[in-house]
Each structure stands twice: as structure tokens, then as C-alpha cells.
Design a protein around this motif. Structure first.
Motif, PDB file in Angstrom:
ATOM      1  N   LYS A 160      66.669 132.401 -62.625  1.00 33.24           N
ATOM      2  CA  LYS A 160      66.741 132.001 -64.037  1.00 33.24           C
ATOM      3  C   LYS A 160      65.403 131.466 -64.535  1.00 33.24           C
ATOM      4  O   LYS A 160      64.977 131.771 -65.653  1.00 33.24           O
ATOM      5  CB  LYS A 160      67.838 130.935 -64.221  1.00 33.24           C
ATOM      6  N   GLN A 161      64.750 130.689 -63.693  1.00 29.94           N
ATOM      7  CA  GLN A 161      63.433 130.152 -64.076  1.00 29.94           C
ATOM      8  C   GLN A 161      62.459 131.279 -64.382  1.00 29.94           C
ATOM      9  O   GLN A 161      61.694 131.206 -65.346  1.00 29.94           O
ATOM     10  CB  GLN A 161      62.884 129.267 -62.953  1.00 29.94           C
ATOM     11  N   PHE A 162      62.489 132.321 -63.571  1.00 26.96           N
ATOM     12  CA  PHE A 162      61.614 133.461 -63.821  1.00 26.96           C
ATOM     13  C   PHE A 162      61.988 134.160 -65.124  1.00 26.96           C
ATOM     14  O   PHE A 162      61.129 134.459 -65.964  1.00 26.96           O
ATOM     15  CB  PHE A 162      61.699 134.457 -62.657  1.00 26.96           C
ATOM     16  N   LEU A 163      63.283 134.436 -65.301  1.00 29.60           N
ATOM     17  CA  LEU A 163      63.728 135.203 -66.454  1.00 29.60           C
ATOM     18  C   LEU A 163      63.487 134.484 -67.778  1.00 29.60           C
ATOM     19  O   LEU A 163      63.289 135.134 -68.818  1.00 29.60           O
ATOM     20  CB  LEU A 163      65.217 135.538 -66.308  1.00 29.60           C
ATOM     21  N   GLN A 164      63.506 133.159 -67.750  1.00 29.30           N
ATOM     22  CA  GLN A 164      63.309 132.399 -68.983  1.00 29.30           C
ATOM     23  C   GLN A 164      61.957 132.665 -69.632  1.00 29.30           C
ATOM     24  O   GLN A 164      61.789 132.460 -70.843  1.00 29.30           O
ATOM     25  CB  GLN A 164      63.487 130.901 -68.716  1.00 29.30           C
ATOM     26  N   GLY A 165      61.015 133.157 -68.850  1.00 30.15           N
ATOM     27  CA  GLY A 165      59.708 133.487 -69.409  1.00 30.15           C
ATOM     28  C   GLY A 165      59.647 134.889 -69.987  1.00 30.15           C
ATOM     29  O   GLY A 165      58.611 135.289 -70.537  1.00 30.15           O
ATOM     30  N   HIS A 166      60.736 135.647 -69.860  1.00 32.48           N
ATOM     31  CA  HIS A 166      60.703 137.053 -70.262  1.00 32.48           C
ATOM     32  C   HIS A 166      61.890 137.501 -71.110  1.00 32.48           C
ATOM     33  O   HIS A 166      61.799 138.536 -71.779  1.00 32.48           O
ATOM     34  CB  HIS A 166      60.637 137.937 -69.013  1.00 32.48           C
ATOM     35  N   VAL A 167      62.994 136.756 -71.079  1.00 31.34           N
ATOM     36  CA  VAL A 167      64.222 137.163 -71.771  1.00 31.34           C
ATOM     37  C   VAL A 167      64.700 136.030 -72.675  1.00 31.34           C
ATOM     38  O   VAL A 167      64.714 134.865 -72.271  1.00 31.34           O
ATOM     39  CB  VAL A 167      65.331 137.527 -70.752  1.00 31.34           C
ATOM     40  N   LYS A 168      65.106 136.385 -73.887  1.00 32.09           N
ATOM     41  CA  LYS A 168      65.512 135.356 -74.857  1.00 32.09           C
ATOM     42  C   LYS A 168      66.939 134.862 -74.641  1.00 32.09           C
ATOM     43  O   LYS A 168      67.223 133.684 -74.829  1.00 32.09           O
ATOM     44  CB  LYS A 168      65.377 135.922 -76.275  1.00 32.09           C
ATOM     45  N   LYS A 169      67.827 135.755 -74.270  1.00 36.14           N
ATOM     46  CA  LYS A 169      69.241 135.384 -74.164  1.00 36.14           C
ATOM     47  C   LYS A 169      69.678 135.341 -72.700  1.00 36.14           C
ATOM     48  O   LYS A 169      69.948 136.362 -72.075  1.00 36.14           O
ATOM     49  CB  LYS A 169      70.116 136.391 -74.925  1.00 36.14           C
ATOM     50  N   ILE A 170      69.732 134.126 -72.153  1.00 33.57           N
ATOM     51  CA  ILE A 170      70.218 133.916 -70.791  1.00 33.57           C
ATOM     52  C   ILE A 170      71.341 132.892 -70.859  1.00 33.57           C
ATOM     53  O   ILE A 170      71.128 131.762 -71.315  1.00 33.57           O
ATOM     54  CB  ILE A 170      69.109 133.403 -69.849  1.00 33.57           C
ATOM     55  N   ARG A 171      72.509 133.279 -70.451  1.00 26.54           N
ATOM     56  CA  ARG A 171      73.667 132.392 -70.489  1.00 26.54           C
ATOM     57  C   ARG A 171      74.264 132.292 -69.094  1.00 26.54           C
ATOM     58  O   ARG A 171      74.177 133.227 -68.302  1.00 26.54           O
ATOM     59  CB  ARG A 171      74.729 132.936 -71.459  1.00 26.54           C
ATOM     60  N   THR A 172      74.900 131.168 -68.801  1.00 27.42           N
ATOM     61  CA  THR A 172      75.535 130.980 -67.492  1.00 27.42           C
ATOM     62  C   THR A 172      76.976 130.537 -67.672  1.00 27.42           C
ATOM     63  O   THR A 172      77.265 129.646 -68.480  1.00 27.42           O
ATOM     64  CB  THR A 172      74.794 129.927 -66.647  1.00 27.42           C
ATOM     65  N   ILE A 173      77.865 131.178 -66.948  1.00 25.83           N
ATOM     66  CA  ILE A 173      79.260 130.747 -66.884  1.00 25.83           C
ATOM     67  C   ILE A 173      79.425 129.986 -65.575  1.00 25.83           C
ATOM     68  O   ILE A 173      79.309 130.568 -64.488  1.00 25.83           O
ATOM     69  CB  ILE A 173      80.216 131.950 -66.947  1.00 25.83           C
ATOM     70  N   TYR A 174      79.635 128.681 -65.670  1.00 23.92           N
ATOM     71  CA  TYR A 174      79.790 127.826 -64.489  1.00 23.92           C
ATOM     72  C   TYR A 174      81.274 127.645 -64.168  1.00 23.92           C
ATOM     73  O   TYR A 174      82.096 127.419 -65.068  1.00 23.92           O
ATOM     74  CB  TYR A 174      79.191 126.446 -64.744  1.00 23.92           C
ATOM     75  N   ALA A 175      81.609 127.694 -62.898  1.00 23.93           N
ATOM     76  CA  ALA A 175      82.992 127.468 -62.487  1.00 23.93           C
ATOM     77  C   ALA A 175      83.441 126.055 -62.838  1.00 23.93           C
ATOM     78  O   ALA A 175      84.562 125.839 -63.308  1.00 23.93           O
ATOM     79  CB  ALA A 175      83.143 127.697 -60.985  1.00 23.93           C
ATOM     80  N   ASP A 176      82.554 125.095 -62.646  1.00 25.12           N
ATOM     81  CA  ASP A 176      82.901 123.701 -62.910  1.00 25.12           C
ATOM     82  C   ASP A 176      82.001 123.155 -64.016  1.00 25.12           C
ATOM     83  O   ASP A 176      82.092 123.558 -65.164  1.00 25.12           O
ATOM     84  CB  ASP A 176      82.780 122.885 -61.622  1.00 25.12           C
ATOM     85  N   ALA A 177      81.114 122.272 -63.680  1.00 29.11           N
ATOM     86  CA  ALA A 177      80.194 121.686 -64.648  1.00 29.11           C
ATOM     87  C   ALA A 177      78.778 121.968 -64.180  1.00 29.11           C
ATOM     88  O   ALA A 177      78.556 122.472 -63.084  1.00 29.11           O
ATOM     89  CB  ALA A 177      80.438 120.184 -64.765  1.00 29.11           C
ATOM     90  N   GLY A 178      77.799 121.617 -65.020  1.00 33.03           N
ATOM     91  CA  GLY A 178      76.414 121.808 -64.607  1.00 33.03           C
ATOM     92  C   GLY A 178      75.599 122.467 -65.680  1.00 33.03           C
ATOM     93  O   GLY A 178      76.118 122.975 -66.675  1.00 33.03           O
ATOM     94  N   GLY A 179      74.293 122.463 -65.474  1.00 34.13           N
ATOM     95  CA  GLY A 179      73.405 123.090 -66.432  1.00 34.13           C
ATOM     96  C   GLY A 179      73.133 122.191 -67.624  1.00 34.13           C
ATOM     97  O   GLY A 179      73.915 121.300 -67.948  1.00 34.13           O
TER      98      GLY A 179
END
Length: 354
Positions: free
Chosen positions: A279-298
Motif C-alpha cells: 500500500k505504501q508503494f501504491l500510494q505514490g502511484h494510484v489515487k483510489k486505494i481502499r481497504t476492507i478490514y475484517a475488524d478495525a484498523g487503518g
């Protein structure tokens, strides 16, 4: 009219029925001879295959043996080499898949042990099998299955528990603990659905604009990623990919575009740190990054936190809900009628269904 949304919201009651009726539904498994199988091979295609991948690691963990998922067409035509120490499982939710029916017949002809999971005990595959097992969900009256996918995961998990108990690989106390955990997950499904529906509603506009979607998961969430690819392709009808975390990191990332819509499926397990690095890598190249977490976090307000604290290998039982909901809602917003076949002549020409 029953639609995808109806079946997604039916999962809680169906799960409850399957868990309660598990001994009856799996009677043929429970009554089998006590054989110490050394491997399991699951034959399935489409969403049934995705469900098999979602259950694969839980089954392997409980039975302490390797579990493989194979395409029935490839196996039946090229490499069906039966082993008496291997248990075979064939899945065809509707019961009309030509390749799976052909395979079941061939395994039976060669004297192999194959259990067939289907929602219709009057279907061609049930008639071809001496060990047909009802998925316990009724018949899903939609070509784009959601309930059947989820019910298949649960049934495979329960099948593994019954086999593990039968073979003495887990004690009764551990078995009951797992059943209690399944009941806990089921009790929270309505909350997962509401959180997922709200997230889809908040992100409708950007999902409407997405041209290419990547679902990235690891472990048991790989099956969820595969289902994301299948459902978005079928319903929204845009380019979609379901990738295992390491698989994506070994080539596909090179073809990324800043317009890609990337959804991480985070079961919060063994490879969470590895996923964070990607994710850290992709954040420099992609505008839309979303995460579905099972519990909490992010820390990203655009992420979805499902609030379910459970074992990593059980997360596919609920983590696909937001994907199924977004598939339904966005296809509806785009005016795609999922109750009418896009290509009614397909099965007639290809004979893919009997």
C-alpha cells in the motif's frame, strides 16, 4: 422479485439453519468409514471455485493435510489420477455444470470417493452422485450467485470440522469452540451488512467512475479477491482482477495506472505488514486505494472497518458481503438488468450447462 440484495440479506438466516442442521446435512460424511485421508481435492469452477479457495486454508488447518482446488475440466480431461488416500469434493451450486457432472461420473466410475455439494438434490449432478450433499440454502433464483458462494464456504468449513472430529484430529471441546465461533460470526452479520451498505453508498460515485478494479488479498482472503473479480466482471461489466498479494507484487503492479481502483481485503492475519508495504508503494502511484478490514484498523476515512474480531481463516464468511453489495448497487445505478441474461444463446451454443 428476489435479487442479489435479497440473497445477501438472507445469509444470516441461512447460516443459522446450516449450523443448526449440520449433522443432518453432513450425515453422509459423518457416517463414512473412518479413513485417514492424506489430502483433499476440491473440483469447482466460477464462484464455487472462489468459495473453495476461501475455505481451503481453514480446511487444511483443521485436518492437518493439504487441500487442493482444481478446475473440473482440466482434471477430467487431462489429469484425473485417483488416489485411495485422497478425498474428493465436487461443487456445483445449481447442479448443471457440464464439466463438474462429467468429472463426478468419471470419479464414481473409477471407484473414487467424491462428495458433491449442490443446492438442488434433483439436479443432474445430484443424480450422478451417490454422495450428494444439500447446501442447506434452497435454490438461488439468480444467475449471479451470492448466497450460494457464502453457503458453500460455511459447508466446507463444517465438513472439515466433522471430518476432523471423526478422525480424532480435534477433541470435542475444540469442535464445540469452533461451532460457537461460527455462531458468533453469524450473530454479527446484520451489522456487517449495514456497515457495508453505508460504505457502498458513500463511495457510489467513485465506484461508478472506476474503469478497472483490482482486489488484492492474502491467505483465505484470496478467495474473496477472486470472487470480487468474478462478481464485478459479471455485474458491473468492467475490467476486474482478483489477485493474491504476492502474485500482484510479482509482475502485475508494473502495469498499474493512476486511474486504477484498488481494494485491499485485509483479514488482519499473517501477512498484514506485507500488505501495508505494498500500500505504501501504491500510494505514490494510484489515487483510489481502499481497504476492507475484517475488524478495525487503518487511518483512512475511506476504508471499511467491519468490526468482526475472529480467526483470520474464518473471515471469508463475511468479508465478501461488501463486494456483493457494491456489485449489485453499482450495476443497478448503471442500469444493468441482472434479472435478464446478457447472452441468452451462450449455454445453448457452448453446452456449458446441462
Amino acid at each position: 422479485m428476489k435479487n442479489m440484495d435479497y440473497y445477501i440479506r438472507s445469509e444470516q438466516s441461512v447460516y443459522e439453519n446450516i449450523i443448526r442442521s449440520r449433522k443432518d446435512l453432513l450425515q453422509k460424511v459423518i457416517q463414512m468409514e473412518k479413513v485417514d485421508y492424506q489430502a483433499i481435492v476440491i473440483f469447482a469452477t466460477g464462484s464455487s471455485s472462489n468459495a473453495a479457495f476461501a475455505a481451503q486454508l481453514y480446511m487444511s488447518d483443521k485436518l492437518a493435510i493439504p487441500v487442493y482446488v482444481e478446475e473440473p475440466s482440466t482434471a477430467g480431461n487431462y489429469m484425473l489420477h485417483l488416489n485411495k488416500n485422497t478425498l474428493y469434493i465436487a461443487i456445483s451450486q445449481g447442479g448443471h455444470s457440464y464439466s463438474t457432472i462429467h468429472l463426478v461420473k468419471e470419479i464414481e466410475r473409477q471407484g473414487g470417493i467424491v462428495f458433491t455439494l449442490t443446492s438442488d438434490l434433483t439436479s443432474p449432478i445430484a443424480k450422478a452422485s451417490t454422495r450428494a450433499i444439500d447446501l442447506g440454502m434452497g435454490i438461488e433464483e439468480m444467475p449471479y450467485v451470492t448466497l450460494g458462494y457464502s453457503a458453500t464456504i460455511l459447508m466446507l468449513n463444517l465438513m472439515a470440522l466433522e471430518l476432523a472430529l471423526l478422525q480424532g484430529k480435534i477433541p470435542e471441546a475444540a469442535y464445540q469452540s469452533e461451532i460457537a465461533e461460527l455462531k458468533k460470526i453469524n450473530a454479527h452479520l446484520s451489522q456487517v451488512i449495514e456497515k457495508s451498505a453505508a460504505w457502498v453508498d458513500e463511495h457510489t460515485q467513485e465506484l461508478m467512475e472506476a474503469e478497472r478494479v483490482f482486489f488484492i488479498g492474502y491467505g483465505a482472503a484470496y478467495g474473496v479477491a477472486r470472487e470480487g473479480e468474478t462478481k464485478v466482471t459479471e455485474t458491473i461489466r468492467i475490467t476486474s482482477f482478483g489477485k493474491e498479494l504476492e502474485e500482484y507484487m510479482h509482475g502485475p503492479y508494473i502495469g498499474l495506472s493512476e486511474r486504477d481502483y484498488i481494494i485491499f481485503l485485509e483479514p488482519q492475519g499473517l501477512l498484514e505488514d506485507r500488505a501495508e508495504k505494498l500500500k505504501q508503494f501504491l500510494q505514490g502511484h494510484v489515487k483510489k486505494i481502499r481497504t476492507i478490514y475484517a475488524d478495525a484498523g487503518g487511518e483512512n476515512a475511506d476504508d471499511l472497518l467491519l468490526g468482526m474480531r475472529t480467526a483470520e481463516l474464518l473471515t471469508p464468511l463475511f468479508m465478501t458481503i461488501p463486494i456483493h453489495l457494491l456489485s449489485f448497487e453499482i450495476s443497478k445505478k448503471k442500469g444493468i438488468n441482472l434479472e435478464v441474461s446478457a447472452f441468452p444463446e451462450f449455454d445453448k451454443i457452448t453446452k456449458s450447462k446441462i
